[in-house]
Design a protein around this motif. Structure first.
Motif, PDB file in Angstrom:
ATOM      1  N   LYS A 138      60.413  20.011  36.888  1.00 17.16           N
ATOM      2  CA  LYS A 138      60.052  20.162  38.294  1.00 17.16           C
ATOM      3  C   LYS A 138      58.970  21.235  38.413  1.00 17.16           C
ATOM      4  CE  LYS A 138      61.841  21.308  42.877  1.00 17.16           C
ATOM      5  NZ  LYS A 138      63.022  21.783  43.646  1.00 17.16           N
ATOM      6  N   LEU A 139      57.924  20.900  39.179  1.00 15.20           N
ATOM      7  CA  LEU A 139      56.806  21.838  39.365  1.00 15.20           C
ATOM      8  C   LEU A 139      57.105  22.772  40.516  1.00 15.20           C
ATOM      9  CD1 LEU A 139      53.925  22.593  38.452  1.00 15.20           C
ATOM     10  CD2 LEU A 139      53.083  21.110  40.274  1.00 15.20           C
ATOM     11  N   VAL A 140      57.177  24.057  40.243  1.00 16.15           N
ATOM     12  CA  VAL A 140      57.396  25.070  41.274  1.00 16.15           C
ATOM     13  C   VAL A 140      56.240  26.052  41.230  1.00 16.15           C
ATOM     14  CG1 VAL A 140      59.902  24.843  41.240  1.00 16.15           C
ATOM     15  CG2 VAL A 140      58.783  26.497  39.727  1.00 16.15           C
ATOM     16  N   TRP A 141      56.034  26.712  42.326  1.00 11.55           N
ATOM     17  CA  TRP A 141      54.944  27.700  42.445  1.00 11.55           C
ATOM     18  C   TRP A 141      55.579  29.090  42.527  1.00 11.55           C
ATOM     19  CZ3 TRP A 141      49.869  26.297  42.172  1.00 11.55           C
ATOM     20  CH2 TRP A 141      49.630  24.921  42.277  1.00 11.55           C
ATOM     21  N   LYS A 142      55.219  29.936  41.583  1.00 15.46           N
ATOM     22  CA  LYS A 142      55.754  31.290  41.540  1.00 15.46           C
ATOM     23  C   LYS A 142      54.649  32.289  41.884  1.00 15.46           C
ATOM     24  CE  LYS A 142      59.519  30.659  38.241  1.00 15.46           C
ATOM     25  NZ  LYS A 142      60.138  31.134  36.982  1.00 15.46           N
ATOM     26  N   PRO A 143      55.016  33.290  42.671  1.00 11.16           N
ATOM     27  CA  PRO A 143      53.994  34.305  43.008  1.00 11.16           C
ATOM     28  C   PRO A 143      53.765  35.263  41.852  1.00 11.16           C
ATOM     29  CG  PRO A 143      56.071  34.851  44.073  1.00 11.16           C
ATOM     30  CD  PRO A 143      56.300  33.525  43.394  1.00 11.16           C
ATOM     31  N   GLU A 144      52.518  35.609  41.659  1.00  7.47           N
ATOM     32  CA  GLU A 144      52.132  36.609  40.674  1.00  7.47           C
ATOM     33  C   GLU A 144      51.098  37.536  41.282  1.00  7.47           C
ATOM     34  OE1 GLU A 144      50.783  35.126  37.008  1.00  7.47           O
ATOM     35  OE2 GLU A 144      52.700  34.231  36.412  1.00  7.47           O
ATOM     36  N   TRP A 145      51.035  38.715  40.754  1.00  2.65           N
ATOM     37  CA  TRP A 145      50.050  39.703  41.229  1.00  2.65           C
ATOM     38  C   TRP A 145      48.929  39.784  40.201  1.00  2.65           C
ATOM     39  CZ3 TRP A 145      50.164  41.572  46.005  1.00  2.65           C
ATOM     40  CH2 TRP A 145      51.378  41.466  46.701  1.00  2.65           C
ATOM     41  N   LYS A 146      47.717  39.522  40.693  1.00  2.00           N
ATOM     42  CA  LYS A 146      46.536  39.545  39.843  1.00  2.00           C
ATOM     43  C   LYS A 146      45.695  40.777  40.175  1.00  2.00           C
ATOM     44  CE  LYS A 146      42.377  36.921  38.733  1.00  2.00           C
ATOM     45  NZ  LYS A 146      41.562  35.737  39.077  1.00  2.00           N
ATOM     46  N   LYS A 147      45.240  41.431  39.139  1.00  2.00           N
ATOM     47  CA  LYS A 147      44.430  42.639  39.331  1.00  2.00           C
ATOM     48  C   LYS A 147      42.986  42.236  39.624  1.00  2.00           C
ATOM     49  CE  LYS A 147      43.311  47.093  37.201  1.00  2.00           C
ATOM     50  NZ  LYS A 147      43.459  47.931  35.998  1.00  2.00           N
ATOM     51  N   ILE A 148      42.472  42.741  40.762  1.00  2.00           N
ATOM     52  CA  ILE A 148      41.087  42.484  41.132  1.00  2.00           C
ATOM     53  C   ILE A 148      40.388  43.822  41.361  1.00  2.00           C
ATOM     54  CG2 ILE A 148      41.572  40.225  42.166  1.00  2.00           C
ATOM     55  CD1 ILE A 148      41.455  41.608  44.907  1.00  2.00           C
ATOM     56  N   TRP A 149      39.088  43.744  41.484  1.00  2.00           N
ATOM     57  CA  TRP A 149      38.286  44.945  41.712  1.00  2.00           C
ATOM     58  C   TRP A 149      37.665  44.840  43.096  1.00  2.00           C
ATOM     59  CZ3 TRP A 149      38.550  48.994  38.479  1.00  2.00           C
ATOM     60  CH2 TRP A 149      39.080  48.778  37.221  1.00  2.00           C
ATOM     61  N   ARG A 150      37.962  45.831  43.957  1.00  2.00           N
ATOM     62  CA  ARG A 150      37.466  45.858  45.323  1.00  2.00           C
ATOM     63  C   ARG A 150      36.338  46.883  45.435  1.00  2.00           C
ATOM     64  NH1 ARG A 150      39.591  49.175  48.974  1.00  2.00           N
ATOM     65  NH2 ARG A 150      41.496  49.320  47.730  1.00  2.00           N
ATOM     66  N   THR A 151      35.289  46.503  46.169  1.00  2.00           N
ATOM     67  CA  THR A 151      34.119  47.386  46.328  1.00  2.00           C
ATOM     68  C   THR A 151      34.343  48.337  47.500  1.00  2.00           C
ATOM     69  OG1 THR A 151      32.698  45.643  45.468  1.00  2.00           O
ATOM     70  CG2 THR A 151      31.642  47.439  46.661  1.00  2.00           C
ATOM     71  N   GLU A 152      34.215  49.641  47.229  1.00  2.00           N
ATOM     72  CA  GLU A 152      34.320  50.661  48.267  1.00  2.00           C
ATOM     73  C   GLU A 152      33.096  51.559  48.208  1.00  2.00           C
ATOM     74  OE1 GLU A 152      37.878  52.897  48.101  1.00  2.00           O
ATOM     75  OE2 GLU A 152      39.185  51.272  48.804  1.00  2.00           O
ATOM     76  N   LYS A 153      32.880  52.276  49.315  1.00  2.00           N
ATOM     77  CA  LYS A 153      31.746  53.190  49.392  1.00  2.00           C
ATOM     78  C   LYS A 153      32.229  54.628  49.220  1.00  2.00           C
ATOM     79  CE  LYS A 153      28.539  50.452  52.148  1.00  2.00           C
ATOM     80  NZ  LYS A 153      27.697  50.419  53.352  1.00  2.00           N
ATOM     81  N   LYS A 154      31.531  55.375  48.360  1.00  2.00           N
ATOM     82  CA  LYS A 154      31.870  56.772  48.077  1.00  2.00           C
ATOM     83  C   LYS A 154      30.642  57.636  48.379  1.00  2.00           C
ATOM     84  CE  LYS A 154      33.227  59.840  44.294  1.00  2.00           C
ATOM     85  NZ  LYS A 154      33.494  59.924  42.847  1.00  2.00           N
ATOM     86  N   GLN A 155      30.908  58.747  49.030  1.00  2.00           N
ATOM     87  CA  GLN A 155      29.798  59.633  49.393  1.00  2.00           C
ATOM     88  C   GLN A 155      29.341  60.435  48.182  1.00  2.00           C
ATOM     89  OE1 GLN A 155      30.621  62.555  52.378  1.00  2.00           O
ATOM     90  NE2 GLN A 155      28.527  62.662  53.073  1.00  2.00           N
ATOM     91  N   ALA A 156      28.027  60.452  47.980  1.00  2.00           N
ATOM     92  CA  ALA A 156      27.431  61.225  46.887  1.00  2.00           C
ATOM     93  C   ALA A 156      26.248  62.017  47.433  1.00  2.00           C
ATOM     94  CB  ALA A 156      26.989  60.309  45.746  1.00  2.00           C
ATOM     95  N   TRP A 157      25.827  63.001  46.665  1.00  2.00           N
ATOM     96  CA  TRP A 157      24.708  63.866  47.086  1.00  2.00           C
ATOM     97  C   TRP A 157      23.581  63.698  46.081  1.00  2.00           C
ATOM     98  CZ3 TRP A 157      24.956  66.544  51.631  1.00  2.00           C
ATOM     99  CH2 TRP A 157      26.227  66.613  52.228  1.00  2.00           C
ATOM    100  N   ILE A 158      22.383  63.462  46.605  1.00  2.00           N
ATOM    101  CA  ILE A 158      21.202  63.349  45.756  1.00  2.00           C
ATOM    102  C   ILE A 158      20.183  64.401  46.190  1.00  2.00           C
ATOM    103  CG2 ILE A 158      21.508  60.885  45.330  1.00  2.00           C
ATOM    104  CD1 ILE A 158      19.290  60.367  47.366  1.00  2.00           C
ATOM    105  N   THR A 159      19.344  64.758  45.248  1.00  2.00           N
ATOM    106  CA  THR A 159      18.321  65.780  45.507  1.00  2.00           C
ATOM    107  C   THR A 159      17.044  65.104  45.975  1.00  2.00           C
ATOM    108  OG1 THR A 159      19.265  67.169  43.796  1.00  2.00           O
ATOM    109  CG2 THR A 159      17.015  67.670  44.501  1.00  2.00           C
ATOM    110  N   GLU A 160      16.525  65.525  47.133  1.00  2.00           N
ATOM    111  CA  GLU A 160      15.271  65.003  47.667  1.00  2.00           C
ATOM    112  C   GLU A 160      14.345  66.175  47.966  1.00  2.00           C
ATOM    113  OE1 GLU A 160      15.735  62.540  51.001  1.00  2.00           O
ATOM    114  OE2 GLU A 160      16.698  60.882  49.911  1.00  2.00           O
ATOM    115  N   LYS A 161      13.083  65.846  48.010  1.00  2.00           N
ATOM    116  CA  LYS A 161      12.074  66.860  48.328  1.00  2.00           C
ATOM    117  C   LYS A 161      11.697  66.752  49.795  1.00  2.00           C
ATOM    118  CE  LYS A 161      10.042  67.634  43.783  1.00  2.00           C
ATOM    119  NZ  LYS A 161       8.793  67.695  43.003  1.00  2.00           N
ATOM    120  N   LYS A 162      11.758  67.894  50.486  1.00  2.00           N
ATOM    121  CA  LYS A 162      11.449  67.959  51.914  1.00  2.00           C
ATOM    122  C   LYS A 162      10.264  68.891  52.114  1.00  2.00           C
ATOM    123  CE  LYS A 162      13.470  69.183  56.367  1.00  2.00           C
ATOM    124  NZ  LYS A 162      14.667  69.765  57.035  1.00  2.00           N
ATOM    125  N   GLN A 163       9.360  68.498  52.982  1.00  2.00           N
ATOM    126  CA  GLN A 163       8.168  69.314  53.214  1.00  2.00           C
ATOM    127  C   GLN A 163       8.505  70.482  54.138  1.00  2.00           C
ATOM    128  OE1 GLN A 163       4.943  67.340  55.133  1.00  2.00           O
ATOM    129  NE2 GLN A 163       3.406  68.549  54.101  1.00  2.00           N
TER     130      GLN A 163
END
Length: 456
Positions: free
Chosen positions: A283-308
């Motif tokens: 008999k074919l049954v469907w069982k739940p499983e947890w699959k690992k995925i990668w989710r894209t998130e935004k992280k704040q970073a600091w970069i060096t820029e030149k200002k006049q």
């Protein structure tokens, strides 16, 4: 020798020695090749069961004769086997029951796998453009004088043939009035010059001293703003991959214990009624499983820029100031003087004058006429030519600057896609089954000694 050929030979020999009472059974025995072809055409386990029933159901070594209860055989069918020599005197007068096999087709449901398309989300890399600052050389324009060739139109003469009307003269006589001049004396006024004296103002130059202002250069200091570049920290958002769990459904085959109807023949059911039996099924049954995925998130970073930025510097300049000086200046003055002039006066005189009179005469005159002739001529045409001129132009020079550029980058996105999956389904098939058919015969008493070969 192949098993299929041996099976066909046995069936033909049995058909020749014993004629079955049932026409359907005779057809089944007489055409064994057709049975074999029908058995080979069935898929899966049905073909195996049909071949086994053909191999063990016809002859054998006595006993059961190769039939089991699930295929309608029974133990009575084993009487057709044997192969030993015996003498049958047929002394019993009881009716004899003959049983034989009949090929029938039973409808069964077979599980198959059907291909379907399921929508999934596929991770793809999409090219995006990220803004960065890059030092470039900015082009500025500086005015220069450039020698260019300008197209002008030069006038040239081209010889052509022009149609003209040439005037010719023909003689005609005409009555004309001829003027005759008669001289008479008429009064007139004549202008004469008479000397006279006139007082006039004569300009003279007189030198005087006048004050004036002279511009001189005085050194001074001036504060100016000078541009400089200063490094600052600018916040940006950086995309990172964060692990996550997604719930999915996975098909799994499980074995279950079910009851299904059985159509076999055994010693407990004399009339051949169906009964149930327990079997293992998937008999074919469907069982739940947890699959690992990668989710894209935004992280704040600091970069060096030149200002006049701007800083103050002191530079030396020359300031213009005014200083008073004395200059010599010639002033115009006037003095009175008497000069001789000539005054115009009018004096009456008598001058001769010719008066016009007219008299009639015949005169031969030349009357003009026109004749078309071809005469060479020169036509002014405009010919393109080039003239070198000095035109103001701008020369591009390179100045360092900062420019925001778009840098290609890759971003993972989810796009819909179709995936072929196997879905269980049920298909109706025809399975060959051997059924037992029994016929009652009356036996006639006689004494016949014959050799039996195992086929009645």
């Amino acid at each position: 020798m192949k098993p299929a050929s041996l099976l066909v030979g046995c069936l033909l020999l049995a058909a020749a020695r014993a004629a079955p009472a049932d026409p359907a059974a005779a057809t089944a025995v007489a055409d064994p090749k057709k049975q074999e072809l029908q058995v080979q055409a069935q898929p899966g386990d049905a073909v195996t069961r049909a071949k086994k029933s053909l191999e063990y159901g016809i002859g054998g070594g006595g006993g059961n004769g190769g039939w089991d209860d699930s295929y309608g055989g029974g133990q009575q069918a084993g009487g057709y086997g044997g192969g030993d020599d015996h003498h049958d005197h047929h002394e019993h007068h009881e009716p004899k029951v003959e049983c034989h096999k009949k090929l029938a087709w039973k409808t069964e449901w077979k599980q198959i796998w059907r291909t379907e398309k399921k929508q999934i989300w596929r991770t793809e890399k999409k090219q995006i453009w990220r803004t960065e600052k890059k030092q470039i050389w900015r082009t500025e324009k500086k005015q220069i004088w450039r020698t260019e060739k300008k197209q002008i139109w030069r006038t040239e003469k081209k010889q052509i043939w022009r149609t003209e009307k040439k005037q010719i003269w023909k003689t005609e006589w005409k009555k004309i009035q001829v003027p005759v001049w008669k001289e008479i004396q008429v009064p007139a006024w004549k202008e004469i010059q008479v000397p006279d004296w006139k007082k006039i103002q004569v300009p003279i130059w007189k030198e005087i001293q006048v004050p004036a202002w002279k511009e001189i250069k005085v050194p001074d200091w001036k504060t100016i703003q000078v541009p400089i570049w200063k490094e600052v920290q600018v916040p940006i958002w950086k995309e990172i991959q964060v692990p996550d769990w997604k719930k999915i459904w996975v098909p799994v085959w499980e074995k279950i214990w079910v009851e299904e109807p059985s159509h076999g023949w055994d010693e407990h059911d004399e009339h051949g009624h169906g009964h149930t039996k327990k079997v293992w099924k998937k008999k074919l049954v469907w069982k739940p499983e947890w699959k690992k995925i990668w989710r894209t998130e935004k992280k704040q970073a600091w970069i060096t820029e030149k200002k006049q930025a701007w800083k103050e510097e002191q530079i030396q300049i020359w300031r213009t100031e005014k200083k008073q000086i004395w200059l010599s200046k010639k002033v115009q003055d006037f003095k009175e003087e008497s000069v001789q002039i000539w005054r115009t006066e009018k004096k009456q005189i008598w001058v001769p004058k010719k008066v016009l009179e007219w008299k009639t005469e015949w005169k031969s005159i030349q009357v003009p006429d026109w004749k078309e002739i071809q005469v060479p001529d020169w036509k002014e045409i405009q010919v393109p030519d080039w003239k070198e001129i000095q035109v103001p132009d701008w020369k591009e020079i390179q100045v360092p600057d900062w420019k925001e550029i778009q840098v290609p980058d890759w971003k993972e996105i989810q796009v819909p896609d179709w995936k072929e999956i196997q879905v269980p389904d049920w298909k109706k098939i025809q399975v060959p089954v051997w059924e037992k058919v029994c016929v009652t015969k009356e036996i006639v008493e006689h004494h016949d000694h014959h050799e039996s070969h195992g086929w009645n």
